[in-house]
Design a protein around this motif. Structure first.
Motif, PDB file in Angstrom:
ATOM      1  N   THR A 202     -35.073  73.578  91.577  1.00 42.38           N
ATOM      2  CA  THR A 202     -36.471  73.366  91.961  1.00 42.38           C
ATOM      3  C   THR A 202     -36.644  73.067  93.445  1.00 42.38           C
ATOM      4  OG1 THR A 202     -36.400  70.979  91.520  1.00 42.38           O
ATOM      5  CG2 THR A 202     -36.967  72.446  89.666  1.00 42.38           C
ATOM      6  N   GLY A 203     -35.585  72.615  94.093  1.00 44.85           N
ATOM      7  CA  GLY A 203     -35.691  72.197  95.489  1.00 44.85           C
ATOM      8  C   GLY A 203     -36.308  70.823  95.662  1.00 44.85           C
ATOM      9  N   ASP A 204     -36.545  70.112  94.559  1.00 43.56           N
ATOM     10  CA  ASP A 204     -37.146  68.781  94.609  1.00 43.56           C
ATOM     11  C   ASP A 204     -36.034  67.736  94.691  1.00 43.56           C
ATOM     12  OD1 ASP A 204     -38.536  66.428  94.332  1.00 43.56           O
ATOM     13  OD2 ASP A 204     -39.685  67.064  92.577  1.00 43.56           O
ATOM     14  N   GLY A 205     -35.856  67.151  95.861  1.00 45.21           N
ATOM     15  CA  GLY A 205     -34.773  66.215  96.090  1.00 45.21           C
ATOM     16  C   GLY A 205     -34.869  64.930  95.307  1.00 45.21           C
ATOM     17  N   VAL A 206     -36.009  64.653  94.680  1.00 50.69           N
ATOM     18  CA  VAL A 206     -36.125  63.419  93.902  1.00 50.69           C
ATOM     19  C   VAL A 206     -35.094  63.397  92.773  1.00 50.69           C
ATOM     20  CG1 VAL A 206     -37.885  64.249  92.258  1.00 50.69           C
ATOM     21  CG2 VAL A 206     -37.750  61.820  92.808  1.00 50.69           C
ATOM     22  N   TRP A 207     -34.762  64.579  92.242  1.00 55.82           N
ATOM     23  CA  TRP A 207     -33.787  64.622  91.159  1.00 55.82           C
ATOM     24  C   TRP A 207     -32.392  64.259  91.651  1.00 55.82           C
ATOM     25  CZ3 TRP A 207     -35.393  64.531  86.358  1.00 55.82           C
ATOM     26  CH2 TRP A 207     -36.670  65.007  86.072  1.00 55.82           C
ATOM     27  N   HIS A 208     -32.054  64.681  92.829  1.00 55.65           N
ATOM     28  CA  HIS A 208     -30.751  64.304  93.387  1.00 55.65           C
ATOM     29  C   HIS A 208     -30.703  62.804  93.669  1.00 55.65           C
ATOM     30  CE1 HIS A 208     -30.148  68.680  94.981  1.00 55.65           C
ATOM     31  NE2 HIS A 208     -29.899  68.577  93.692  1.00 55.65           N
ATOM     32  N   ARG A 209     -31.794  62.251  94.130  1.00 57.64           N
ATOM     33  CA  ARG A 209     -31.827  60.808  94.397  1.00 57.64           C
ATOM     34  C   ARG A 209     -31.736  60.014  93.102  1.00 57.64           C
ATOM     35  NH1 ARG A 209     -35.481  62.885  98.197  1.00 57.64           N
ATOM     36  NH2 ARG A 209     -37.322  62.365  96.957  1.00 57.64           N
ATOM     37  N   ARG A 210     -32.357  60.526  92.055  1.00 53.16           N
ATOM     38  CA  ARG A 210     -32.219  59.862  90.752  1.00 53.16           C
ATOM     39  C   ARG A 210     -30.776  59.928  90.267  1.00 53.16           C
ATOM     40  NH1 ARG A 210     -37.708  62.649  88.333  1.00 53.16           N
ATOM     41  NH2 ARG A 210     -39.178  61.039  89.042  1.00 53.16           N
ATOM     42  N   ALA A 211     -30.126  61.051  90.463  1.00 55.40           N
ATOM     43  CA  ALA A 211     -28.726  61.174  90.078  1.00 55.40           C
ATOM     44  C   ALA A 211     -27.872  60.129  90.791  1.00 55.40           C
ATOM     45  CB  ALA A 211     -28.219  62.586  90.381  1.00 55.40           C
ATOM     46  N   ALA A 212     -28.172  59.899  92.056  1.00 57.83           N
ATOM     47  CA  ALA A 212     -27.423  58.892  92.808  1.00 57.83           C
ATOM     48  C   ALA A 212     -27.642  57.500  92.225  1.00 57.83           C
ATOM     49  CB  ALA A 212     -27.832  58.929  94.276  1.00 57.83           C
ATOM     50  N   ARG A 213     -28.851  57.234  91.784  1.00 57.37           N
ATOM     51  CA  ARG A 213     -29.116  55.925  91.178  1.00 57.37           C
ATOM     52  C   ARG A 213     -28.342  55.770  89.863  1.00 57.37           C
ATOM     53  NH1 ARG A 213     -35.275  54.308  90.858  1.00 57.37           N
ATOM     54  NH2 ARG A 213     -34.308  52.246  90.628  1.00 57.37           N
ATOM     55  N   LEU A 214     -28.283  56.825  89.068  1.00 54.20           N
ATOM     56  CA  LEU A 214     -27.495  56.761  87.841  1.00 54.20           C
ATOM     57  C   LEU A 214     -26.029  56.498  88.143  1.00 54.20           C
ATOM     58  CD1 LEU A 214     -28.897  59.677  85.633  1.00 54.20           C
ATOM     59  CD2 LEU A 214     -29.323  57.228  85.381  1.00 54.20           C
ATOM     60  N   ALA A 215     -25.514  57.143  89.179  1.00 52.16           N
ATOM     61  CA  ALA A 215     -24.104  56.959  89.533  1.00 52.16           C
ATOM     62  C   ALA A 215     -23.807  55.523  89.933  1.00 52.16           C
ATOM     63  CB  ALA A 215     -23.734  57.904  90.672  1.00 52.16           C
ATOM     64  N   GLY A 216     -24.816  54.807  90.404  1.00 55.89           N
ATOM     65  CA  GLY A 216     -24.608  53.424  90.792  1.00 55.89           C
ATOM     66  C   GLY A 216     -24.043  52.570  89.673  1.00 55.89           C
ATOM     67  N   LEU A 217     -24.409  52.881  88.424  1.00 58.35           N
ATOM     68  CA  LEU A 217     -23.880  52.122  87.296  1.00 58.35           C
ATOM     69  C   LEU A 217     -22.368  52.304  87.185  1.00 58.35           C
ATOM     70  CD1 LEU A 217     -24.235  50.448  84.710  1.00 58.35           C
ATOM     71  CD2 LEU A 217     -24.779  52.587  83.497  1.00 58.35           C
ATOM     72  N   VAL A 218     -21.891  53.531  87.355  1.00 62.38           N
ATOM     73  CA  VAL A 218     -20.454  53.793  87.256  1.00 62.38           C
ATOM     74  C   VAL A 218     -19.707  53.206  88.449  1.00 62.38           C
ATOM     75  CG1 VAL A 218     -18.738  55.650  87.255  1.00 62.38           C
ATOM     76  CG2 VAL A 218     -20.739  55.790  85.779  1.00 62.38           C
ATOM     77  N   LEU A 219     -20.334  53.225  89.613  1.00 64.39           N
ATOM     78  CA  LEU A 219     -19.712  52.602  90.783  1.00 64.39           C
ATOM     79  C   LEU A 219     -19.506  51.107  90.565  1.00 64.39           C
ATOM     80  CD1 LEU A 219     -21.657  54.395  93.668  1.00 64.39           C
ATOM     81  CD2 LEU A 219     -19.317  54.831  92.908  1.00 64.39           C
ATOM     82  N   GLU A 220     -20.373  50.489  89.773  1.00 63.20           N
ATOM     83  CA  GLU A 220     -20.214  49.077  89.435  1.00 63.20           C
ATOM     84  C   GLU A 220     -19.164  48.863  88.342  1.00 63.20           C
ATOM     85  OE1 GLU A 220     -23.956  47.517  88.233  1.00 63.20           O
ATOM     86  OE2 GLU A 220     -24.997  48.087  90.083  1.00 63.20           O
ATOM     87  N   LEU A 221     -19.222  49.695  87.303  1.00 61.15           N
ATOM     88  CA  LEU A 221     -18.392  49.468  86.124  1.00 61.15           C
ATOM     89  C   LEU A 221     -16.923  49.798  86.357  1.00 61.15           C
ATOM     90  CD1 LEU A 221     -20.680  50.984  83.349  1.00 61.15           C
ATOM     91  CD2 LEU A 221     -20.115  48.562  83.618  1.00 61.15           C
ATOM     92  N   ALA A 222     -16.653  50.898  87.051  1.00 59.53           N
ATOM     93  CA  ALA A 222     -15.275  51.392  87.135  1.00 59.53           C
ATOM     94  C   ALA A 222     -14.305  50.356  87.692  1.00 59.53           C
ATOM     95  CB  ALA A 222     -15.229  52.681  87.946  1.00 59.53           C
ATOM     96  N   PRO A 223     -14.580  49.727  88.841  1.00 62.72           N
ATOM     97  CA  PRO A 223     -13.627  48.733  89.333  1.00 62.72           C
ATOM     98  C   PRO A 223     -13.595  47.466  88.484  1.00 62.72           C
ATOM     99  CG  PRO A 223     -15.541  48.858  90.781  1.00 62.72           C
ATOM    100  CD  PRO A 223     -15.669  49.975  89.810  1.00 62.72           C
ATOM    101  N   SER A 224     -14.704  47.157  87.827  1.00 65.23           N
ATOM    102  CA  SER A 224     -14.755  45.940  87.012  1.00 65.23           C
ATOM    103  C   SER A 224     -13.890  46.047  85.761  1.00 65.23           C
ATOM    104  CB  SER A 224     -16.200  45.645  86.603  1.00 65.23           C
ATOM    105  OG  SER A 224     -17.011  45.437  87.740  1.00 65.23           O
ATOM    106  N   TYR A 225     -13.678  47.272  85.283  1.00 69.93           N
ATOM    107  CA  TYR A 225     -12.903  47.481  84.052  1.00 69.93           C
ATOM    108  C   TYR A 225     -11.655  48.322  84.314  1.00 69.93           C
ATOM    109  CZ  TYR A 225     -16.817  45.385  81.600  1.00 69.93           C
ATOM    110  OH  TYR A 225     -17.787  44.508  81.156  1.00 69.93           O
TER     111      TYR A 225
END
Length: 417
Positions: free
Chosen positions: A196-219
């Motif tokens: 679509t060319g709508d960058g909001v979706w890529h920014r949302r994807a980055a926010r979702l990845a934030g959860l894994v960036l938190e969890l991976a080192p913790s576990y």
């Protein structure tokens, strides 16, 4: 380093592009009978025949649109009509005309289930994205509706996370939250943003990845999959049925590999705007999955799940885990040029050739036991081409854009003559 040549670094027995191309086309040929008489994709048995006694699933239908839509871009005979037939299921039998969105499945009696899942809707977005790139009739409408429903029902803007499931009328969300739906939402968001060319979706994807960036080192690289409504971690869910195909107990080895790859796609998509730590987390997840899951019990292959100390729980070997390992190794090598990733890539293709690829009846065996013999305790038949097809494509493409757009930009990704 995003241009490292995998095939120059891999051992001589690693498959070349011509072999990958042929395997991709062989797999798509297995699925040529997949379109259900009512629309959508049927469950395929071990020989590729539709099992009409099983439901039509939205996730399988969407994956069918995706892989055969890519097949159409590759010029595979019949792929466009197969993708269009599956897409008709998303426009018809699987769509809820009363409340909107898509049923998870419709039974052989024509009755739909009563849940609306984020997992299924993420795949509808992926299917719509690929269908648009492939130019399938009705694709624009499916993608527009899918993104609207997802934004309104599944995306939690305040948290930057997703709601996992609703009832049919969108009245009450289920209390469960899950990392599997999160993962495939991120995948779909990358594709939607590219198409679509709508960058909001890529920014949302980055926010979702934030959860894994938190969890991976913790576990220690073993990702919790299950959460309560407040996103509190539930490490004990389904301990009594650990081989659940979608919500297994413990750490899911294949998801560690899949997340490892997806984080690199996200990094390549966002460039300088990418969150910090994506590569390091990708490597942590990959190394942990390999250390815990590969050859963990005296035989080659990846175990399905482990406990929180890395001990195998479910020892069956699922075909999709090897496919994701292949794709993740290829992605890491493209990103870093590390020779060990090329070695792993070749090793896992050799395993797939020896144990999973079924040259007699077609496709790949979906499940093996701990001694690498075909079995069907979790995955009967061969209903899904998605992981295996992508394993033949991703090693030949850049990390961004997403798959359908990358294939289209490649001019059809023809193997060398």
């Amino acid at each position: 380093m995003d241009d490292a040549s995998l095939h120059d670094a891999a051992p001589d027995d690693a498959p070349d592009d011509a072999w990958l191309d042929a395997e991709c086309r062989r797999l798509l040929g297995f699925g040529r009978r997949v379109v259900h008489p009512r629309g959508g994709a049927a469950w395929l048995d071990d020989d590729g025949a539709p099992d009409l006694g099983r439901p039509v699933h939205t996730w399988i239908t969407s994956r069918t649109v995706h892989v055969h839509g890519i097949g159409a871009l590759l010029g595979v005979d019949g792929a466009a009509s197969t993708a269009a037939g599956a897409l008709d299921g998303l426009r018809g039998v699987l769509r809820d005309p009363e409340h909107g969105g898509w049923f998870g499945e419709v039974g052989p009696d024509g009755e739909p289930d009563d849940t609306k899942s984020c997992y299924a809707h993420a795949f509808v977005m992926l299917a719509g994205s690929t269908a648009v790139v492939a130019g399938l009739p009705g694709a624009d409408d499916v993608l527009a509706e899918a993104t609207q429903v997802f934004e309104e029902r599944f995306w939690d803007e305040d948290l930057g996370r997703v709601v996992d499931e609703w009832d049919r009328s969108w009245t009450t969300p289920a209390p469960y939250r899950g990392l599997n739906s999160t993962m495939h939402s991120l995948e779909a968001m990358l594709a939607v943003g590219d198409v679509t060319g709508d960058g909001v979706w890529h920014r949302r994807a980055a926010r979702l990845a934030g959860l894994v960036l938190e969890l991976a080192p913790s576990y220690d690289g073993r990702l919790p999959e299950h959460f309560g409504p407040d996103w509190s971690v539930d490490l004990e869910l389904n301990r009594d049925r650990p081989d659940d195909p979608f919500k297994p107990y413990g750490a899911t080895v294949g998801h560690g590999l899949e997340w490892s790859r997806l984080l690199l796609h996200l990094e390549a998509t966002l460039g300088d705007a990418a969150p910090a730590g994506l590569l390091d987390t990708s490597r942590l997840l990959f190394d942990r999955a390999v250390a815990d899951g590969w050859h963990a019990d005296g035989a080659p292959g990846f175990v399905y799940t482990t406990d929180w100390e890395g001990r195998p729980v479910v020892r069956q070997r699922m075909h999709w885990v090897v496919a994701e390992g292949i794709a993740a190794a290829a992605a890491l090598h493209r990103r870093t040029g590390e020779e060990d990733d090329a070695r792993r890539y070749a090793e896992w293709w050799a395993y797939a050739r020896d144990h999973l690829i079924d040259l007699e009846r077609g496709s790949w065996h979906h499940e093996l036991d701990a001694a690498n013999r075909p079995q069907a305790s979790v995955w009967p038949g061969k209903p899904d081409l998605y992981h295996a097809v992508q394993a033949t494509l991703l090693p030949r493409l850049p990390l961004a854009p997403s798959l359908a757009r990358a294939v289209a930009m490649s001019g059809g990704l023809r193997a060398p003559a």
